[in-house]
Design a protein around this motif. Sequence first.
Motif, PDB file in Angstrom:
ATOM      1  N   ARG A  92       0.710  -1.021   0.076  1.00 26.44           N
ATOM      2  CA  ARG A  92      -0.018  -0.012   0.050  1.00 26.44           C
ATOM      3  C   ARG A  92       0.825   1.227   0.011  1.00 26.44           C
ATOM      4  NH1 ARG A  92      -5.306  -0.068   2.101  1.00 26.44           N
ATOM      5  NH2 ARG A  92      -4.789   1.976   3.351  1.00 26.44           N
ATOM      6  N   PRO A  93       0.365   2.217  -0.736  1.00 23.69           N
ATOM      7  CA  PRO A  93       1.377   3.499  -0.591  1.00 23.69           C
ATOM      8  C   PRO A  93       1.439   4.071   0.780  1.00 23.69           C
ATOM      9  CG  PRO A  93      -0.257   3.635  -2.507  1.00 23.69           C
ATOM     10  CD  PRO A  93      -0.668   2.378  -1.673  1.00 23.69           C
ATOM     11  N   THR A  94       2.402   4.789   1.293  1.00 23.37           N
ATOM     12  CA  THR A  94       2.602   5.100   2.668  1.00 23.37           C
ATOM     13  C   THR A  94       3.282   6.501   2.731  1.00 23.37           C
ATOM     14  OG1 THR A  94       3.386   2.729   3.043  1.00 23.37           O
ATOM     15  CG2 THR A  94       3.703   4.508   4.629  1.00 23.37           C
ATOM     16  N   LEU A  95       2.461   7.031   3.755  1.00 25.38           N
ATOM     17  CA  LEU A  95       2.826   8.527   4.221  1.00 25.38           C
ATOM     18  C   LEU A  95       3.627   8.339   5.307  1.00 25.38           C
ATOM     19  CD1 LEU A  95       1.293  11.780   3.496  1.00 25.38           C
ATOM     20  CD2 LEU A  95       2.211  11.375   5.838  1.00 25.38           C
ATOM     21  N   LEU A  96       4.733   8.617   5.556  1.00 26.03           N
ATOM     22  CA  LEU A  96       5.830   8.415   6.653  1.00 26.03           C
ATOM     23  C   LEU A  96       6.110   9.980   7.014  1.00 26.03           C
ATOM     24  CD1 LEU A  96       7.230   7.088   9.002  1.00 26.03           C
ATOM     25  CD2 LEU A  96       9.143   6.909   7.166  1.00 26.03           C
ATOM     26  N   THR A  97       5.670  10.359   8.385  1.00 32.90           N
ATOM     27  CA  THR A  97       5.956  11.763   8.760  1.00 32.90           C
ATOM     28  C   THR A  97       6.547  11.788  10.165  1.00 32.90           C
ATOM     29  OG1 THR A  97       5.186  13.956   8.985  1.00 32.90           O
ATOM     30  CG2 THR A  97       3.618  12.147   9.615  1.00 32.90           C
ATOM     31  N   LYS A 152      15.921  16.355  11.523  1.00 34.14           N
ATOM     32  CA  LYS A 152      14.880  17.677  11.158  1.00 34.14           C
ATOM     33  C   LYS A 152      13.504  17.114  11.292  1.00 34.14           C
ATOM     34  CE  LYS A 152      18.318  20.854   9.469  1.00 34.14           C
ATOM     35  NZ  LYS A 152      18.539  21.715   8.435  1.00 34.14           N
ATOM     36  N   VAL A 153      12.580  18.099  12.070  1.00 34.43           N
ATOM     37  CA  VAL A 153      11.156  18.137  11.722  1.00 34.43           C
ATOM     38  C   VAL A 153      10.502  19.125  11.349  1.00 34.43           C
ATOM     39  CG1 VAL A 153      10.970  16.052  13.610  1.00 34.43           C
ATOM     40  CG2 VAL A 153      11.063  18.293  14.276  1.00 34.43           C
ATOM     41  N   PRO A 154       9.340  19.083  10.796  1.00 34.65           N
ATOM     42  CA  PRO A 154       8.592  17.782  10.306  1.00 34.65           C
ATOM     43  C   PRO A 154       9.723  17.368   8.924  1.00 34.65           C
ATOM     44  CG  PRO A 154       7.276  19.759   9.772  1.00 34.65           C
ATOM     45  CD  PRO A 154       8.320  20.068  10.565  1.00 34.65           C
ATOM     46  N   GLN A 155       9.413  16.226   8.880  1.00 33.23           N
ATOM     47  CA  GLN A 155      10.211  15.593   7.689  1.00 33.23           C
ATOM     48  C   GLN A 155       9.011  14.506   7.200  1.00 33.23           C
ATOM     49  OE1 GLN A 155      13.607  13.179   8.100  1.00 33.23           O
ATOM     50  NE2 GLN A 155      13.643  12.260   6.173  1.00 33.23           N
ATOM     51  N   THR A 156       8.768  14.682   5.987  1.00 36.78           N
ATOM     52  CA  THR A 156       7.657  13.583   5.438  1.00 36.78           C
ATOM     53  C   THR A 156       8.009  13.077   4.000  1.00 36.78           C
ATOM     54  OG1 THR A 156       6.071  14.978   6.451  1.00 36.78           O
ATOM     55  CG2 THR A 156       5.203  13.588   4.997  1.00 36.78           C
ATOM     56  N   LEU A 157       7.669  11.589   3.986  1.00 38.50           N
ATOM     57  CA  LEU A 157       8.105  10.874   2.835  1.00 38.50           C
ATOM     58  C   LEU A 157       6.813  10.165   2.291  1.00 38.50           C
ATOM     59  CD1 LEU A 157      10.593  10.422   5.248  1.00 38.50           C
ATOM     60  CD2 LEU A 157      11.719   9.568   3.128  1.00 38.50           C
ATOM     61  N   LYS A 164       8.567   2.337  -3.150  1.00 41.48           N
ATOM     62  CA  LYS A 164       9.584   3.374  -3.760  1.00 41.48           C
ATOM     63  C   LYS A 164       9.478   4.763  -3.350  1.00 41.48           C
ATOM     64  CE  LYS A 164      10.933   5.400  -8.205  1.00 41.48           C
ATOM     65  NZ  LYS A 164      10.758   5.191  -9.731  1.00 41.48           N
ATOM     66  N   LYS A 165      10.243   5.549  -2.993  1.00 40.56           N
ATOM     67  CA  LYS A 165      10.031   7.061  -2.529  1.00 40.56           C
ATOM     68  C   LYS A 165       9.872   7.724  -3.776  1.00 40.56           C
ATOM     69  CE  LYS A 165      13.363   9.394  -1.166  1.00 40.56           C
ATOM     70  NZ  LYS A 165      14.622  10.162  -0.302  1.00 40.56           N
ATOM     71  N   THR A 166       8.685   8.505  -3.478  1.00 39.60           N
ATOM     72  CA  THR A 166       8.092   9.055  -4.533  1.00 39.60           C
ATOM     73  C   THR A 166       8.196  10.840  -4.233  1.00 39.60           C
ATOM     74  OG1 THR A 166       5.827   9.340  -4.043  1.00 39.60           O
ATOM     75  CG2 THR A 166       6.594   7.394  -5.582  1.00 39.60           C
ATOM     76  N   LEU A 167       8.149  11.056  -3.075  1.00 34.22           N
ATOM     77  CA  LEU A 167       8.318  12.605  -2.420  1.00 34.22           C
ATOM     78  C   LEU A 167       8.861  12.658  -1.309  1.00 34.22           C
ATOM     79  CD1 LEU A 167       7.273  15.385  -3.038  1.00 34.22           C
ATOM     80  CD2 LEU A 167       5.439  15.096  -1.946  1.00 34.22           C
TER      81      LEU A 167
END
Length: 211
Positions: A92-97, A152-157, A164-167
């Motif tokens: 599943r696509p994932t947003l990691l922050t 550093k924060v915030p950092q979001t991927l 695969k990292k897209t952003l």
Amino acid sequence: MLTRAFRYFSAIVYKIIKIQHLRSKATFPRFFAVTAAATLMIWVSLGFSFPNIANANIEDDHFDGNIFALYAGNGSLVPPRVTLAQSFSGERPTLLTFYIEDSKDCKQFSNVVSQLQAYYGRVIDFIPVNVDSIPTQASYTPQDPGFYYKGKVPQTLLFDAKGKKTLEVMGKGTFNEFDDALRDIFNLLPRTESVELKRRPLNEVNAELVK
């Protein structure tokens, strides 16, 4: 130091009241109420204070509590429902922050994460990670959040379904920035060719942030 003192005096009060309880054969509710009242008095006498949500401020770097509940109206984001490894294995696509709770930028960015979850929560996994919870170890694997943290924060991927990292965004990203990347992942029409997503503000804080 104060916490130790509080525990010490609480233990003493508990023992004293328990002895009195046994002597008088008081009912448990009464025993509990007296214990709670005595503990509260000790707490106040030692100078402790309880968190006051009314004093929470999105414009400072003070600790106020769960930033997603306070400033985004969405306490369901933490703890995350799945780990990063589980999300990757589920394809599943994932947003990691990455965030900390005493950061003005993280407080403000929490609303963006909440807005994204409102529209994409059923199709992607949201994994907010408090950097204080990242275990200290010699090395990490790509399935570990610590592998991606840069200090550093915030950092979001954002990752696609194949991991695969897209952003990657350092600092406060915008809703549109992540929305564009998610539209690419799901092959959706660009914003210029579709109705813009809008969400009714949950509270006054959100109303200011979505302007």
